[in-house]
Design an enzyme around this catalytic site. Structure first.
Site, mmCIF file in Angstrom:
data_model
loop_
_atom_site.group_PDB
_atom_site.id
_atom_site.type_symbol
_atom_site.label_atom_id
_atom_site.label_comp_id
_atom_site.label_asym_id
_atom_site.label_seq_id
_atom_site.Cartn_x
_atom_site.Cartn_y
_atom_site.Cartn_z
ATOM 1 N N GLN A 193 43.554 39.787 38.463
ATOM 2 C CA GLN A 193 44.859 39.776 37.789
ATOM 3 C C GLN A 193 45.761 38.666 38.340
ATOM 4 O O GLN A 193 46.972 38.840 38.442
ATOM 5 C CB GLN A 193 45.536 41.139 37.930
ATOM 6 C CG GLN A 193 44.948 42.212 37.038
ATOM 7 C CD GLN A 193 45.194 41.923 35.549
ATOM 8 O OE1 GLN A 193 46.124 41.214 35.178
ATOM 9 N NE2 GLN A 193 44.350 42.480 34.702
ATOM 10 N N SER A 194 45.169 37.546 38.671
ATOM 11 C CA SER A 194 45.933 36.444 39.264
ATOM 12 C C SER A 194 46.965 35.864 38.298
ATOM 13 O O SER A 194 46.621 35.394 37.212
ATOM 14 C CB SER A 194 44.955 35.346 39.684
ATOM 15 O OG SER A 194 45.643 34.160 39.998
#
Ligand SMILES: *Cc1c(COP(=O)(O)O)cnc(C)c1O
Length: 339
Positions: free
Chosen positions: A82-83
């Site tokens: 989920q960068s």
């Protein structure tokens, strides 16, 4: 004096300055419970223009500038599944007409169906990035070389951006932001005493410290550690990155007393929710109508509130909370907030 930034390769990705406003209702809410509260302002770096915004956009202006100078055609970077950094890199590459490959490590100990399909991951796909998803046992070095070789064998010219965009080139974005903050504060006659924000790969904090040093400002910079339990190592990395950034910028060195990383708000691990983070997100949303994120800015706001309640930030201060973005992450953590 010549502008030290004018000689550095740069590619414009957003319209500076980002907004800065006072949080009067948050202050009143804290005052009601605590008796006192410093003046609170928020710098909206969640409102950089690119695909959901966030702090990586400032770093990417210098990183993409450098990539273009080197005639690269494919941007490669890495991060967690989920960068926010990966999502903003995909958007920046698209805007610059470059391809992007995102190496995403599925390492965060968080279960939740949305985590593996929604939030930033969904946006990465829409932005046209090629995703390389790796398990937690993968060797990052090996994966990087494999991906770089693949791109080269297909005739491409890759440009590698480190995790979080945090090298001395990316940090220039926050060195410049420090000047932007000082200018905005001066124009409004605000005596900002402290800038507080979430810290992980450290480019934001190193950049701010370098930029403040370039302007001979002693505004305190407080990084809330949302990243790892080994704060000692993190501090050493911060000192090192700040030094490299001041060298690149040609600004004065930063004194040892200026490196402040605060523990106590990370919780179990990077990316794992804490009750204080959830409370902070709800408090700010309901006081000011501003949305934070569960991995970084929510824990940083928990840090700000916690430090005020503990008396670590006094009532005479003027604190600027740097909103570093990440709102798309809320959707990946929907289970935490669902009614
Ligand atoms: C990456 C990120 C941070 C941390 O910034 P660093 O420069 O990596 O320390 C803070 N907030 C958000 C929302 C981020 O995506």
């Amino acid at each position: 004096m010549t502008d030290p930034f004018s000689r550095l390769p740069h590619f414009t990705l957003f319209d500076a300055p980002t907004p800065l406003h006072e949080m009067t209702r948050l202050r009143a809410a804290i005052k009601e419970q605590n008796g006192t509260c410093p003046q609170l302002f928020i710098k909206r770096d969640d409102m950089t223009d690119l695909a959901g915004g966030g702090n990586k956009t400032r770093k990417l202006e210098y990183l993409i500038g450098d990539a273009r100078k080197q005639n690269a055609d494919t941007i490669v970077t890495a991060g967690a599944l989920q960068s926010n950094h990966a999502r903003q890199t995909a958007a920046a590459a698209a805007k610059a007409g470059l391809s992007s490959v995102l190496i995403l490590f599925d390492t965060v100990p968080y279960e939740g169906a949305a985590y593996r399909r929604s939030g930033n991951l969904l946006l990465d796909n829409i932005l046209g990035a090629r995703l390389v998803i790796e398990g937690k046992d993968a060797d990052p070095g090996e994966v990087f070389s494999r991906v770089m070789e693949e791109i080269i064998s297909e005739g491409g010219t890759p440009y590698l951006i480190p995790v979080g965009g945090s090298n001395s080139i990316g940090a220039l974005g926050y060195a410049r932001a420090a000047g932007e903050i000082l200018d905005q504060a001066a124009a409004r006659k605000l005596d900002v005493t402290r800038i507080l924000h979430a810290s992980s790969s450290l480019g934001t904090q190193a950049g701010l410290l370098a930029g403040l040093a370039a302007r001979a400002s002693d505004v305190q910079v407080t990084g809330i550690n949302v990243y790892r339990h080994d704060t000692q190592q993190m501090r050493e990395d911060l000192v090192d990155l700040t030094e490299k950034t001041t060298e690149r910028l040609g600004s004065r060195r930063v004194g040892a007393e200026r490196f402040e990383l605060v523990d106590g708000y990370l919780g179990e691990a990077y990316g794992v929710p804490t009750p204080e983070m959830k409370a902070a997100i709800s408090t700010l949303a309901q006081a000011e109508g501003i949305l934070l994120d569960p991995v970084y800015s929510g824990k940083a706001m928990a840090g700000l509130i916690g430090m005020i309640f503990r008396g670590e930030i006094g009532p005479d201060e003027t604190v600027l909370f740097l909103h570093t973005g990440g709102m798309p992450g809320l959707f990946a953590y929907e289970g935490e907030f669902a009614a």
